[in-house]
Design an enzyme around this catalytic site. Structure first.
Site, PDB file in Angstrom:
ATOM      1  CG  HIS A 303      17.263  46.788  40.772  1.00 51.01           C
ATOM      2  ND1 HIS A 303      16.423  47.681  40.158  1.00 51.01           N
ATOM      3  CD2 HIS A 303      17.350  45.713  39.954  1.00 51.01           C
ATOM      4  CE1 HIS A 303      16.012  47.154  39.023  1.00 51.01           C
ATOM      5  NE2 HIS A 303      16.554  45.973  38.865  1.00 51.01           N
ATOM      6  CG  ASP A 360      21.251  38.744  38.418  1.00 49.03           C
ATOM      7  OD1 ASP A 360      20.686  37.870  37.742  1.00 49.03           O
ATOM      8  OD2 ASP A 360      21.405  39.910  38.032  1.00 49.03           O
TER       9      ASP A 360
HETATM   10  N1  CMC Z   1      28.039  46.729  46.288  1.00 46.49           N
HETATM   11  C1  CMC Z   1      28.603  47.785  46.903  1.00 46.49           C
HETATM   12  N2  CMC Z   1      28.171  49.054  46.761  1.00 46.49           N
HETATM   13  C2  CMC Z   1      27.123  49.265  45.940  1.00 46.49           C
HETATM   14  C3  CMC Z   1      26.487  48.205  45.258  1.00 46.49           C
HETATM   15  C4  CMC Z   1      26.982  46.892  45.458  1.00 46.49           C
HETATM   16  N3  CMC Z   1      26.411  45.855  44.840  1.00 46.49           N
HETATM   17  N4  CMC Z   1      25.483  48.699  44.497  1.00 46.49           N
HETATM   18  C5  CMC Z   1      25.487  50.019  44.691  1.00 46.49           C
HETATM   19  N5  CMC Z   1      26.472  50.371  45.571  1.00 46.49           N
HETATM   20  C6  CMC Z   1      26.747  51.717  46.101  1.00 46.49           C
HETATM   21  C7  CMC Z   1      27.509  52.564  45.099  1.00 46.49           C
HETATM   22  O1  CMC Z   1      28.905  52.449  45.277  1.00 46.49           O
HETATM   23  C8  CMC Z   1      26.989  53.943  45.427  1.00 46.49           C
HETATM   24  O2  CMC Z   1      27.627  54.394  46.600  1.00 46.49           O
HETATM   25  P1  CMC Z   1      27.942  55.969  46.806  1.00 46.49           P
HETATM   26  O3  CMC Z   1      26.601  56.633  46.840  1.00 46.49           O
HETATM   27  O4  CMC Z   1      28.692  56.029  48.083  1.00 46.49           O
HETATM   28  O5  CMC Z   1      28.758  56.378  45.612  1.00 46.49           O
HETATM   29  C9  CMC Z   1      25.519  53.703  45.790  1.00 46.49           C
HETATM   30  O6  CMC Z   1      25.475  52.362  46.274  1.00 46.49           O
HETATM   31  C10 CMC Z   1      24.562  53.832  44.596  1.00 46.49           C
HETATM   32  O7  CMC Z   1      25.001  52.973  43.575  1.00 46.49           O
HETATM   33  P2  CMC Z   1      24.947  53.305  42.040  1.00 46.49           P
HETATM   34  O8  CMC Z   1      26.009  52.534  41.334  1.00 46.49           O
HETATM   35  O9  CMC Z   1      24.925  54.798  41.848  1.00 46.49           O
HETATM   36  O10 CMC Z   1      23.500  52.739  41.687  1.00 46.49           O
HETATM   37  P3  CMC Z   1      22.965  52.405  40.246  1.00 46.49           P
HETATM   38  O11 CMC Z   1      21.508  52.509  40.307  1.00 46.49           O
HETATM   39  O12 CMC Z   1      23.670  53.232  39.215  1.00 46.49           O
HETATM   40  O13 CMC Z   1      23.448  50.893  40.018  1.00 46.49           O
HETATM   41  C11 CMC Z   1      23.485  48.526  40.029  1.00 46.49           C
HETATM   42  C12 CMC Z   1      22.611  49.777  40.158  1.00 46.49           C
HETATM   43  C13 CMC Z   1      22.570  47.307  39.943  1.00 46.49           C
HETATM   44  C14 CMC Z   1      24.289  48.596  38.727  1.00 46.49           C
HETATM   45  C15 CMC Z   1      24.427  48.419  41.253  1.00 46.49           C
HETATM   46  O14 CMC Z   1      23.673  48.303  42.428  1.00 46.49           O
HETATM   47  C16 CMC Z   1      25.421  47.257  41.146  1.00 46.49           C
HETATM   48  O15 CMC Z   1      26.469  47.403  40.533  1.00 46.49           O
HETATM   49  N6  CMC Z   1      25.061  46.048  41.728  1.00 46.49           N
HETATM   50  C17 CMC Z   1      25.927  44.888  41.575  1.00 46.49           C
HETATM   51  C18 CMC Z   1      25.680  44.220  40.215  1.00 46.49           C
HETATM   52  C19 CMC Z   1      24.341  43.505  40.156  1.00 46.49           C
HETATM   53  O16 CMC Z   1      23.988  42.745  41.035  1.00 46.49           O
HETATM   54  N7  CMC Z   1      23.604  43.704  39.038  1.00 46.49           N
HETATM   55  C20 CMC Z   1      22.325  43.053  38.799  1.00 46.49           C
HETATM   56  C21 CMC Z   1      21.198  44.029  38.839  1.00 46.49           C
HETATM   57  S1  CMC Z   1      19.564  43.274  38.950  1.00 46.49           S
HETATM   58  C22 CMC Z   1      19.348  42.301  37.555  1.00 46.49           C
HETATM   59  C23 CMC Z   1      19.568  42.992  36.264  1.00 46.49           C
HETATM   60  O17 CMC Z   1      19.259  44.153  36.047  1.00 46.49           O
HETATM   61  O18 CMC Z   1      20.075  42.319  35.374  1.00 46.49           O
END
Ligand code: CMC
Length: 425
Positions: A303, A360
């Protein structure tokens, strides 16, 4: 003396006011920065940008705290109802008995949609994604309710629009589902509560068990608002141009659909089903999502704000066991979800990045147990989030200093190209 931040740019020092929120959050106010210095700030993905002040929802991502209007999510989920929470979020206080009754009656009065909307829903292919049907029909409501499309709504019109959209999102969603099944629409029954009526309109059965209705009600409560997430920010962005309320809310539905946001609930179920069908073990699956060369992620994990357990996920995980036990449902996907969570929470990759289950991760298992099909999951999220979108829009348009949202950029393209005739390129 009030706190100030100092910014040194070459010879010049600028003093920037520091704003402190009621939960002691601090922000550097850069409203006048460009006028004073000629500089703007750059913050891709808005990782550090507060886009507004808001009195609706507070969340502390480090401690895993979520509050609506100062009430903890745990207490609201236990004691309130979806409609009461909607009222709280929009009006800033819990309703009296009389206010609650009047509000429920008003929402229930929007128990149908114009014939043109019904015709439009029927014109969609049966395999259309219900989010497409929802988004396009929400914006289409603007073609039927002209007075609510005025540039500035009166307080009474805002109240009307709030109740109307909560009522009609249920109708459009249920009709979209019935159409996808090739079945006739089921008329709403005002004697039923909001969630029971929604299930009745989807299934045609009025005898909705109290446990099922309560489980859905809690899920909707948990989705009501979540401060400046992607869909809410989209609502604020679109609404700031004074686009009408239907167009504004439809934009929220569209932003929610993406798998990194609300679409994750559908993606989680698909991921769990894939693990089950492929027979992969959890470690093997996690190795794939950790692989930098793969674009797949552990859906329902991570998140932007929570670097700890998402408090909504904690409530849903407990509810999952209760609902499945009460309904006597055995779902192998729940075992897979629990197993994945256990392994991920011990894995260095997830631990070091502070990736925990989000709202989720388990919600889809409950929807499935309630008989709601996978492609309706994000619609359920939209029904739950609608009151938050409306409340955030109202707060924005009523705030002093209201302005169209219009970020800046740093241009990095070509500077002095000369036009060449097409034949000489
Ligand atoms: N699986 C694998 N790796 C992950 C995941 C995941 N679900 N989430 C983050 N990472 C890794 C990412 O690859 C990155 O690694 P590195 O630092 O080595 O490059 C690190 O963790 C930070 O991730 P980020 O993408 O920079 O973080 P963000 O804040 O931009 O993204 C997020 C947040 C929710 C989009 C992301 O965690 C994600 O894609 N999660 C899976 C989709 C999901 O479950 N979304 C629902 C969110 S909660 C409800 C809502 O908002 O609707």
């Amino acid at each position: 003396m009030s706190e100030k931040a100092k910014l040194v740019l070459g010879e010049n020092t600028y003093e920037l006011p520091v704003i402190t929120g009621t939960e002691n959050e601090k922000a550097i106010d850069i409203t006048k920065l460009r006028a004073q210095s000629g500089y703007v700030t750059l913050d891709s993905g808005y990782m550090n940008t507060g886009a507004c002040t808001s009195a609706i929802t507070f969340l502390d991502g480090e401690l895993g705290i979520l509050k609506y209007r100062g009430y903890s999510i745990e207490e609201i989920a236990e004691k309130s109802s979806f409609l009461e929470t909607a009222y709280l979020v929009n009006y800033g206080k819990l309703p009296t008995e009389a206010e609650m009754k009047a509000f429920s009656v008003k929402v229930a009065s929007y128990d149908d949609v114009p014939e043109g909307i019904k015709t439009q829903i029927k014109a969609f292919p049966k395999d259309a994604h219900p989010m497409a049907v929802l988004s396009s029909n929400i914006v289409s409501l603007s073609a039927f309710y002209h007075s609510l499309c005025a540039q500035d709504l009166t307080p009474a019109q805002k109240d009307e629009a709030f109740a109307q959209l909560i009522g009609q999102i249920k109708v459009v969603s249920a009709y979209a589902y019935r159409h996808s099944q090739g079945k006739e629409f089921v008329k709403s029954d005002k004697s039923l509560d909001y969630c029971s009526d929604f299930i009745h309109m989807m299934t045609g059965d009025k005898n909705v068990s109290r446990d099922v209705a309560k489980a859905l009600d809690v899920l909707l409560i948990l989705h009501v608002d979540h401060e400046q997430n992607c869909s809410t920010s989209s609502v604020r962005m679109v609404g700031s141009s004074k686009a009408n309320i239907f167009a504004t809310i439809s934009a929220g539905v569209d932003a929610l659909w993406g798998p990194l946001h609300g679409g994750a609930n559908q993606a989680v179920l698909e991921m769990l089903a894939e693990i089950k069908d492929s027979g992969k073990d959890y470690k093997q699956f996690l190795a794939e999502v950790k692989d930098k060369n793969s674009s797949s992620r552990l859906m329902g994990f991570g998140h932007r704000v929570y670097k700890n357990f998402d408090p909504r996920a904690k409530i849903i995980k407990v509810a999952c066991d209760t609902v499945l036990n009460t309904l006597g449902v055995q779902d192998p996907l729940l075992d897979i979800a629990k197993g994945l969570e256990e392994v991920a929470l011990k894995d260095e990759y997830f631990v070091s990045r502070k990736l925990y289950p989000n709202v989720d991760f388990y919600s889809g298992i409950i929807y499935r147990a309630l008989g709601i099909p996978t492609n309706m999951f994000t619609v359920m999220f939209a029904i739950g989030r609608l009151p938050g979108w409306m409340a955030q829009w109202k707060e924005m348009v009523e705030q002093d200093g209201f302005k169209i949202c219009r970020p800046r950029q740093i241009y990095t393209g070509d500077v002095t190209n000369k036009y060449k005739d097409i034949k000489s390129r």
